[in-house]
Every structure is written in C-alpha cells, then in structure tokens.
Design an enzyme around this catalytic site. Structure first.
Site, mmCIF file in Angstrom:
data_model
loop_
_atom_site.group_PDB
_atom_site.id
_atom_site.type_symbol
_atom_site.label_atom_id
_atom_site.label_comp_id
_atom_site.label_asym_id
_atom_site.label_seq_id
_atom_site.Cartn_x
_atom_site.Cartn_y
_atom_site.Cartn_z
ATOM 1 N N GLU A 17 0.833 -1.215 0.000
ATOM 2 C CA GLU A 17 0.000 0.000 0.000
ATOM 3 C C GLU A 17 0.862 1.258 0.000
ATOM 4 O OE1 GLU A 17 -3.706 -0.171 2.075
ATOM 5 O OE2 GLU A 17 -3.117 1.574 3.269
ATOM 6 N N THR A 48 -4.148 4.726 -1.293
ATOM 7 C CA THR A 48 -5.215 5.192 -0.406
ATOM 8 C C THR A 48 -5.816 6.500 -0.933
ATOM 9 O OG1 THR A 48 -3.775 6.444 1.064
ATOM 10 C CG2 THR A 48 -4.101 4.111 1.590
ATOM 11 N N ARG A 107 -16.147 3.776 3.599
ATOM 12 C CA ARG A 107 -16.922 4.918 4.079
ATOM 13 C C ARG A 107 -16.001 6.091 4.381
ATOM 14 N NH1 ARG A 107 -19.183 5.178 10.018
ATOM 15 N NH2 ARG A 107 -16.976 5.682 10.231
ATOM 16 N N GLY A 108 -14.840 5.819 5.021
ATOM 17 C CA GLY A 108 -13.983 6.899 5.519
ATOM 18 C C GLY A 108 -14.375 7.232 6.948
ATOM 19 N N ASP A 109 -13.452 7.848 7.676
ATOM 20 C CA ASP A 109 -13.754 8.236 9.059
ATOM 21 C C ASP A 109 -14.620 9.482 9.051
ATOM 22 O OD1 ASP A 109 -12.463 6.199 10.430
ATOM 23 O OD2 ASP A 109 -10.510 7.168 10.137
ATOM 24 N N ALA A 125 -20.362 2.352 3.695
ATOM 25 C CA ALA A 125 -19.657 1.895 2.486
ATOM 26 C C ALA A 125 -20.586 1.092 1.569
ATOM 27 C CB ALA A 125 -18.446 1.059 2.888
ATOM 28 N N TYR A 145 -12.734 -5.731 9.899
ATOM 29 C CA TYR A 145 -12.067 -5.420 11.165
ATOM 30 C C TYR A 145 -12.073 -6.652 12.073
ATOM 31 C CZ TYR A 145 -12.792 -0.907 9.118
ATOM 32 O OH TYR A 145 -12.764 0.144 8.229
ATOM 33 N N LYS A 165 -22.740 -5.473 3.670
ATOM 34 C CA LYS A 165 -21.804 -4.800 2.751
ATOM 35 C C LYS A 165 -21.344 -5.773 1.665
ATOM 36 C CE LYS A 165 -17.620 -3.334 4.401
ATOM 37 N NZ LYS A 165 -16.693 -2.373 5.033
#
Ligand code: FAD
Length: 288
Positions: A17, A48, A107-109, A125, A145, A165
């Site tokens: 990454e 990212t 989704r993002g924070d 998401a 997670y 999802k």
C-alpha cells in the site's frame, strides 16, 4: 487485471500500500517510493484516498502511473462519507478513463465537528458499493475489522453489517492491521459461519515508528500483544533497530498466516520501499 481473478489462483499473493501526498510539493517523492515498490513486482499495489476527497486526483494519477508505466495491477481506494454522489461519479469517470478496474470502497472516518454524513448522501460503504456497481464493471474490495470496527456496539453487529456490505457486491475484503494472528483466525471462523465467503486479505503493518502505531492502535482499538510491546519497549527509541525488529515481526506473522492457509497478504508499506523490499526478500522462497 481484476484482483478477484488474481485471487482465484492457487498460489499466495502479496500486495503493498502507498498513500498519496497531501500537497503537490511531496508528489514527486511519493511517486518515487511507489515506483520503487512496483519494481518488486507485487501482485498489486493499493493507493489510499485522502478522507476529504481533496487529493482524489493524486490517487488516480499515482494508480494510473503505476499501471501504465510499470505494468502493475492497482487498487484505487475511494471513500464516500465526505463526498457527494456527484463527486463519486466524477472520480469513477476518471478511473474508467484510466482503465483502472479495482476499487477499495470505503466509508472513511467521520470528520470531527462537521455535519457529515452530508444530508441525503452516503452513510455507509455499502451505499457506495451499490453506486459503484451501477456505474461500471469494477472489481470491488472493502474493509473488515478482525477486532470489530471501533464504532460497532459488538463484533456480532459488526459482522452482520459486514454481511450486508459484502452482499451489496464485494469481491474481496482486506483487514485492518492486527498483531496477533489468533485474532484473525477466530474472525475468519466467525465470518465464514455468518455466510461471508469472499477472499480475505490479511493486512500486516511492519511497525517502524512505535509512537505512531500506539496512537493509531488506541484510536482503532487494535490489541498489542505483550511480545510486541516488549520489542517496542526495547527498540522503540532506536529507529534502525525498531525497523529491523518491525520487519522481522511482520515477516513472522506472514509466515504463520501462510502456513495456516491464509493466501492473501496485504502489507501496509507506508511509502517505504526499503521495508517492502526487506519483506519480499525474507519471503523470496516462500512466495515462489
Ligand atoms: P462501513 O463498512 O460503512 O462501516 C462503518 C461502521 O458502520 C461500522 O461500525 C459498521 O459496523 C457500521 N455499519 C455499516 N453498515 C451499517 C448499516 N447498514 N447499519 C448500521 N451500521 C452499519 N480511510 C480513508 O480515509 N482512506 C483510505 O484509503 C482508507 N483505506 C482503508 C483500507 C483498509 C483496508 C481499512 C481497514 C481501512 C481504511 N480506511 C481508509 C479507514 C476507513 O475509512 C475507516 O475505518 C472507516 O471508519 C470505516 O470505513 P468502512 O468502509 O469500513 O465503513
């Protein structure tokens, strides 16, 4: 090439990454690091996406460069919580233009002190995944997670949401970093039991900066085993020693994962080509 097709192969895969720069001033140095990592010939590289979307062009540009100039398979991240549907459509258009076919849909924070999610726009998401599916033939990855997402009331609820999802059209999952493999093994058991069957790539973070990782683990609720803490206590103030120890710890984690049937390894290489190269070197015969 679509990542879902790479993951169908019998052999183990490894990906790295990189994150795009915040400003144009640093673009060249990030590009150099990404190029060095590409020369290691990973199965793919992921790039990212800045949470606010302001640097989305950098994500697309770096991904496009890696793909067209270095013949690397790429996975472009895309977050939605601070975006409008128009912005997402615009980024998808640019990805299509560049023939980038793999997206990690996130989704993002949720930014502190703002009114996001934007009214009428994205909350999760899974909504972004539905939009991506309706706008092109993309291979779609998503995050998961092993210790539960920090906002979820419990793991059961988080896995239920993960199933929703995945059912929206996810081809594969990549995990949040973890430092104790038994946590991943138990997570895999639970999600398979919940009917989630897509491939799961194990996200491994070679730790080189102890302060940074402790902060990030505090925020994400990631467990740091005693064995890791002893290493961090002993070598944390010696950057060269910590880098060596962090690479060795990550390598051991990866070998254990591969030995126990995990096929996909994703390394959070954090724009550090020397770390990516050391890991590839440590696994040279194992991955062959
Ligand atoms: P979601 O899957 O939407 O889940 C978020 C929370 O909502 C979870 O607690 C979930 O249980 C809950 N939830 C989901 N659906 C529902 C529903 N229908 N009803 C009720 N609750 C629900 N961030 C970036 O800004 N840029 C990146 O490039 C980036 N890359 C990442 C890559 C990986 C592999 C990982 C693991 C994380 C990445 N992140 C990135 C961070 C990520 O954006 C955050 O962790 C974010 O808080 C959650 O994103 P998600 O896509 O997992 O969200």
């Amino acid at each position: 090439m679509k990542i879902r097709d790479i993951l169908k192969e019998e052999r183990p895969t490894i990906s790295f990454e990189v994150f795009p720069p915040k400003t144009m001033d640093n673009y060249a140095s990030v590009e150099r690091a990404a190029t060095e990592i590409a020369k290691l010939h990973p199965d793919f590289m992921s790039i990212t996406y800045g949470a606010g979307g302001g640097t989305s062009d950098y994500t697309v540009n770096i991904a496009s460069d890696l793909m067209h100039r270095y013949d690397t398979n790429v996975l472009a991240h895309l977050t939605c919580v601070s975006s409008t549907r128009e912005k997402v459509k615009d980024v998808l258009g640019k990805l299509k233009e560049q023939k980038i076919e793999n997206i990690l849909a996130l989704r993002g924070d949720i930014p502190a002190n703002t009114d996001t999610p934007l009214p009428g726009q994205y909350h999760y998401a899974s909504e972004l995944i539905e939009d991506i599916k309706s706008q092109g033939d993309f291979c779609i990855g998503a995050a998961c997670y092993p210790e539960g997402h920090v906002e979820a009331a419990n793991q059961k609820e988080d896995i239920r949401n993960l199933k929703t999802k995945v059912d929206a059209g996810v081809d594969f999952l990549t995990t949040q970093m973890f430092f104790d493999n038994s946590i991943l093994y138990s997570f895999l058991y639970r999600i398979r039991e919940a009917g989630i069957t897509v491939p799961v790539l194990a996200g491994i973070m070679p730790v080189t900066n102890v302060k940074q990782i402790k902060r990030s683990c505090d925020l994400s609720g990631t467990y740091l085993p005693t064995r890791f803490k002893s290493i961090a206590d002993k070598f944390g103030n010696n950057p060269a020693a910590m880098k060596q120890a962090g690479i060795a710890y990550a390598t051991e984690q990866i070998i254990d994962l591969l030995a126990n049937g995990v096929k996909g390894i994703h390394v959070y290489s954090m724009n550090k080509p020397e770390v990516a190269a050391a890991i590839m070197n440590n696994l040279s015969d194992i991955l062959r």
